[in-house]
Each structure stands twice: as structure tokens, then as C-alpha cells.
Design an enzyme around this catalytic site. Structure first.
Site, mmCIF file in Angstrom:
data_model
loop_
_atom_site.group_PDB
_atom_site.id
_atom_site.type_symbol
_atom_site.label_atom_id
_atom_site.label_comp_id
_atom_site.label_asym_id
_atom_site.label_seq_id
_atom_site.Cartn_x
_atom_site.Cartn_y
_atom_site.Cartn_z
ATOM 1 N N GLU A 124 0.718 -1.223 -0.063
ATOM 2 C CA GLU A 124 -0.052 0.074 0.027
ATOM 3 C C GLU A 124 0.841 1.286 -0.056
ATOM 4 O OE1 GLU A 124 -3.350 -0.261 2.947
ATOM 5 O OE2 GLU A 124 -4.178 -1.913 1.538
ATOM 6 N N GLU A 128 -4.753 -8.714 -0.872
ATOM 7 C CA GLU A 128 -5.402 -8.646 0.419
ATOM 8 C C GLU A 128 -7.079 -8.418 -0.033
ATOM 9 O OE1 GLU A 128 -4.333 -5.505 3.263
ATOM 10 O OE2 GLU A 128 -2.212 -6.014 2.763
HETATM 11 O O1 AHR Z 1 -5.222 -6.226 6.672
HETATM 12 C C1 AHR Z 1 -5.171 -5.191 7.463
HETATM 13 C C2 AHR Z 1 -4.421 -4.068 6.778
HETATM 14 O O2 AHR Z 1 -5.292 -3.511 5.479
HETATM 15 C C3 AHR Z 1 -3.141 -4.258 5.971
HETATM 16 O O3 AHR Z 1 -2.102 -3.990 7.105
HETATM 17 C C4 AHR Z 1 -3.067 -2.931 5.029
HETATM 18 O O4 AHR Z 1 -2.133 -3.280 3.901
HETATM 19 C C5 AHR Z 1 -4.516 -2.885 4.717
HETATM 20 O O5 AHR Z 1 -4.980 -1.541 4.707
#
Ligand code: AHR
Length: 514
Positions: A196, A318
Site C-alpha cells: 500500500e 488482500e
Molecule cells: O489487513 C489489514 C490492513 O489492511 C493491512 O495491513 C493493510 O495493507 C490494509 O490496509
């Protein structure tokens, strides 16, 4: 007979024997199978971050713990993950990755420095779970490690040396690794360059990140026969500009680019409780979850502009549901329960990934234990398998199989927020002469009669089901098996079709010989 669309009628006559019934139907378009395509097992990937009780308590309790463990890894979770055939595990974050300095997590555990976990509740991190503990865990589970490298607060040298420490047979980093007890280098395929990077990973602009990415990846070398698959930090949700700029400037230096998409109602204020919601909320969640498909398609169309041959993979590293934390728990630890609604989100998302195997090369649900949409929840020495866990288990036959294109003829429902969703969701694949069809009945009130027209005899038909009395049912300590994977005997081979009734709010998988 129920009104079918003209397109569906044509397909019925072209590829299958028409069936006389009022049932919804899933038409396997066998003639359109591309034997070259494969549902990579990595689509069933996991993600473990130093966040709340994901690593500490969830995976790792330390060798001195009274909780039954193997070299510090809890036995119950190890077994659960082995049973799931986890293909790949991403670590150490998430946002934590861009504040992680790998040298803090090697050497004698008692002499490792501590740090504040600034992203996640200010918890003190003792670094007792580090590189060796992670790679040994992957060996125990039998999965590929996927490292998320620190770009936000690290240095090129630090990341380059981490790769060397893990993968080189000789040289200064290899010597250090050997001093710490590991003679043989590990294999490392998947390397993420930042996480991110548009947000917690450094607040970069896409233009700046693309240049930084090009620089970092230059010095991450292939040592001793190891071959890295380099992954650029990608966009979130609808940020198409990020994908466009990073692909334009850096595509020839990467093997993959990531995408994050959470099924969440918004980032400001309450996200809603995991276990308390209305039917309207439920259907909205299904719509939001399914929206990942047009989002993926738009990112893919941008990637196609720069990489028409589809060399670069899209890694949804994710994804999953994100609700309010359970009452009384640390808001920074993201501990949430997991209901049959979450199981539906898992099934629908996996179906989408399976439809885009030409580009989607990995997906990692967030996260493996005790955080967001987990596989397992732990409390002390107890462990609960979540409904989401059972979906992953039920979908194992799809891993490494060839996707079968489908036509689904079903009822459509209007959902709050201008979305329409099909009440029957499905995916199918073929492997070693066996066909697997997974079907989800999203309808909260109605069972659904379904026909799966077939040409052969569908020998050795087997079925399994995940179902709930109520969509907000969940497994909890004290009641760990309210929702489990059960055999399903409700499917019958009739003339030219498999016929079944899927109970409302259930997911069924059928496997049979073609
Ligand atoms: O999964 C939780 C968080 O969500 C992670 O650390 C981040 O990459 C995302 O914003």
C-alpha cells in the site's frame, strides 16, 4: 418451463441436452474449456501480519508455551492449515511490513530488540517471530513464502540483504544466516516491493513509487539458483490511475502487481457488526463483494494496454470482509467474528478469481488467524474453525484445475445501491477427469432447485455442503461446530442432468467423473 434467455436456450441446445424443469440451471460450457488455463493454487493464498493475535497467539505461542506446540507453532492451527493445503503465505504485513526491519527478528530471541507496532494498537512487538520462524512455518505447512519488503521506512540495501540472507548459499549474509542456525538457503519466489505504497507504505504518488520500485527491484538479486517473482505494490479498489501509472513506468521490471479490495461499507465510522445485520445489509454485502469483478476487469484492461501478452500477474494480495471489531477487544487488533455471510463472501470472491485465471495469479485473504476474515480464531488453548475456513476446504478440488466456463440461469435480485445480483452463484473446474461444481444459493428465504445438464453419466457423484439455520450463525468457543462442512446427498443423476435442491443460504460442491 421457466423463461430462459435466448442466449441460454441457444447454449442449451448447442452444448447440452435440454431439461424439462422449472429449476435454475448451471450450464457447463465444456466445449469452451481452454486446457492451457489453470486455477493456480495460489488463488487460495493466506496472509499473516504482525497485527493483533494473528502471529502471536494465532500461529506462534513459543516453544515454552503450555499450549501444545511444535517448536513454538501451535499444533491445532498447524494441522488446520495443512488440511487446507495452503499454497502460499504472505508476511509480515500489511502496513506492518513498511516498518519492519528484518535484522530485529534474527538471532537469539532474548537479545532481539522490541519495537512499537505503530499501525496496530501500539502493541509492543518483541520480534520473537522473525525470518527463521516464518520460513520454518512455511516448511511445516508446505506452502510458498511471500515476503512483503519494507520500502516506506527501509532502504534498498536492507531489502537487498534480506533477499541475500534468505537465498544465498555463500557470502556475508549467508554466513550470518548459518551462524543463526540455518545452513541451507531457503527458496523465496514471491517478493513484494512495499505494501500500500499509496498509503501506510509511504504515501507515495504513483509516479514516484514507480521510480522507487524500479530502483529497489534492481538490487533484489537471484542468488544460488533462486528465482524471484517481483511484485509491485498496487492499487486499492477503484484507484485505476495507480495501476495505469505504475504499469506504464515499470511493467517491464515486474512479474506482478497487487490489488487490495475489501468487502467493507466504508472507511469512516462504523463498518457494522460481524454478527448483527439485517437482510438488507446482507444483500448489500453480497453486491459489494461481487463488485470486485468489474473492479478486477477494469484493472486488467489497464494492464492489457501495456502488457497485451499478459506476462504480468494481478495479485489480489488482500481481500475479505472488514467489520467493526468485536465489542471489548482492542480496536487496533481487528478481531472479528465470522458468520455464514462471510462464508458467502469467500465463495463468491473465489468464484470471481477463478473466472480470471489469465491474469489473477494469486489472492491472499486477510488474514489467516484472529484478524478480519480469518480461517481460525483462537482463545488460549482453544481453536475454532470459521465458516470461511470450510469454504476454503470445500474448494480444494479447484486448486490446479482447469476452469469450465458456465452459463447460470437464475433469479436476479435488486440490492440497495443500484446493484443487481444473481441468487445462484457458481464456479466449475476439471482435473484428472473429475469435474467439480460449486454452487451458492444466496437467497435468505428460498431453497433452490438446480439442474446441471450433463452429457456423460456423472459417475461417482459426491457432494458436500456448508449451511446455516440463520445467516448470522457463527462458530464460537463453546459452540465450535454450528457451521461445518457436511456430506451432501441431495444431488441425483437424472436423464441428462444432475438435479439437486440447494437449501437457502447454503454452499454446495459436487464432484463427479466426466
Ligand atoms: O489487513 C489489514 C490492513 O489492511 C493491512 O495491513 C493493510 O495493507 C490494509 O490496509
Amino acid at each position: 418451463m421457466k423463461q430462459l434467455s435466448i442466449a441460454a436456450m441457444t447454449l442449451l441446445s448447442a452444448f447440452v441436452f435440454p431439461t424439462e424443469s422449472s429449476a435454475d440451471s448451471v450450464i457447463l460450457k465444456m466445449s469452451e474449456i481452454n486446457p492451457e488455463t489453470v486455477i493456480l493454487p495460489e488463488i487460495y493464498g493466506q496472509f499473516a501480519e504482525h497485527l493483533g493475535a494473528c502471529v502471536y497467539g494465532g500461529l506462534w505461542v513459543g516453544p515454552e508455551s503450555p499450549i501444545p506446540n511444535t517448536d513454538g507453532y501451535r499444533n491445532d492451527v498447524l494441522q488446520a492449515l495443512r488440511d487446507l493445503k495452503v499454497p502460499v503465505m504472505r508476511w509480515p504485513g500489511g502496513c506492518f511490513a513498511d516498518e519492519y526491519h528484518w535484522r530485529d527478528g534474527i538471532g537469539a530471541p532474548e537479545s532481539r530488540p522490541t519495537q512499537v507496532n505503530n499501525n496496530w494498537g501500539g502493541t509492543i512487538e518483541d520480534n520473537s517471530f522473525g525470518t527463521h520462524e516464518f520460513f520454518n512455518l512455511c516448511e511445516l505447512i508446505g506452502c510458498e513464502p511471500y515476503l512483503s519488503g519494507n520500502v516506506g521506512s527501509g532502504s534498498v540495501e536492507e531489502l537487498a540483504q534480506w533477499v541475500e540472507y534468505i537465498t544465498a548459499a555463500d557470502g556475508p549474509m549467508a554466513r550470518l544466516r548459518k551462524e543463526n542456525g540455518r545452513e541451507k538457503p531457503w527458496k523465496l519466489k514471491y517478493l513484494g516491493v512495499g505494501n500500500e505504497s499509496w498509503g501506510c507504505g509511504g504515501n507515495f504518488t504513483p509516479e514516484y513509487y514507480a521510480d522507487v520500485y524500479r530502483r529497489y527491484q534492481t538490487y533484489c538479486r537471484n542468488f544460488s539458483g533462486n528465482k524471484l517473482y517481483k511484485i509491485a505494490s498496487g492499487a486499492s479498489d477503484y484507484d485505476y490511475k495507480w495501476t495505469d501509472v505504475v504499469m506504464k513506468k515499470a511493467h517491464s521490471h515486474m512479474n506482478g502487481i497487487s490489488l487490495h479490495y475489501y468487502t467493507v461499507s466504508g472507511w469512516v465510522g462504523s463498518k457494522g457488526a460481524a454478527t448483527v445485520f439485517t437482510p438488507d445489509d446482507y444483500y448489500w454485502t453480497m453486491g459489494k463483494c461481487l463488485e470486485i469483478e468489474p473492479v478486477i476487469e477494469k484493472h486488467i484492461s489497464i494492464m492489457d494496454k501495456y502488457d497485451a501478452k499478459k506476462r504480468v500477474g494481478l495479485l489480489v494480495d488482500e481481500w475479505g470482509t472488514w467489520w467493526d471489531v468485536e465489542p471489548g477487544t482492542n480496536p487496533g487488533h481487528l478481531y472479528q467474528q465470522n458468520t455464514m455471510r462471510d462464508a458467502m463472501v469467500a465463495a463468491l470472491s473465489l468464484n470471481v478469481f477463478q473466472r480470471h485465471t489469465d491474469r489473477v495469479k494469486m489472492a491472499n485473504i486477510a488474514q489467516v488467524a484472529n484478524v478480519l476474515q480469518s480461517m481460525v480464531l483462537t482463545r488460549g488453548d482453544q481453536m475454532v474453525l470459521t465458516p470461511t475456513y470450510y469454504v476454503f476446504k470445500m474448494y480444494i478440488p479447484h486448486q490446479g484445475a482447469t476452469p469450465i466456463p458456465l452459463d447460470v440461469v437464475t433469479t436476479v435480485k435488486d440490492v440497495r445501491g443500484d446493484r443487481k445480483i444473481d441468487m445462484l452463484q457458481a464456479t466449475a473446474s476439471r482435473k484428472d477427469g473429475r469435474i467439480t461444481v460449486s454452487l451458492a444459493n444466496l437467497d435468505l428465504d428460498n431453497d433452490m432447485e438446480v439442474d446441471v445438464p450433463i452429457e456423460g453419466k456423472a459417475r461417482n457423484l459426491e457432494g458436500s455442503i456448508i449451511s446455516a439455520k440463520s445467516i448470522d450463525d457463527y462458530n464460537d468457543f463453546g459452540e465450535p461446530e454450528k457451521i461445518t462442512l457436511k456430506p451432501f446427498a441431495g444431488a441425483k443423476v437424472a436423464k441428462n442432468a444432475i438435479k439437486l435442491t440447494i437449501p437457502s443460504k447454503s454452499i454446495v460442491t459436487l464432484t463427479f467423473d466426466e
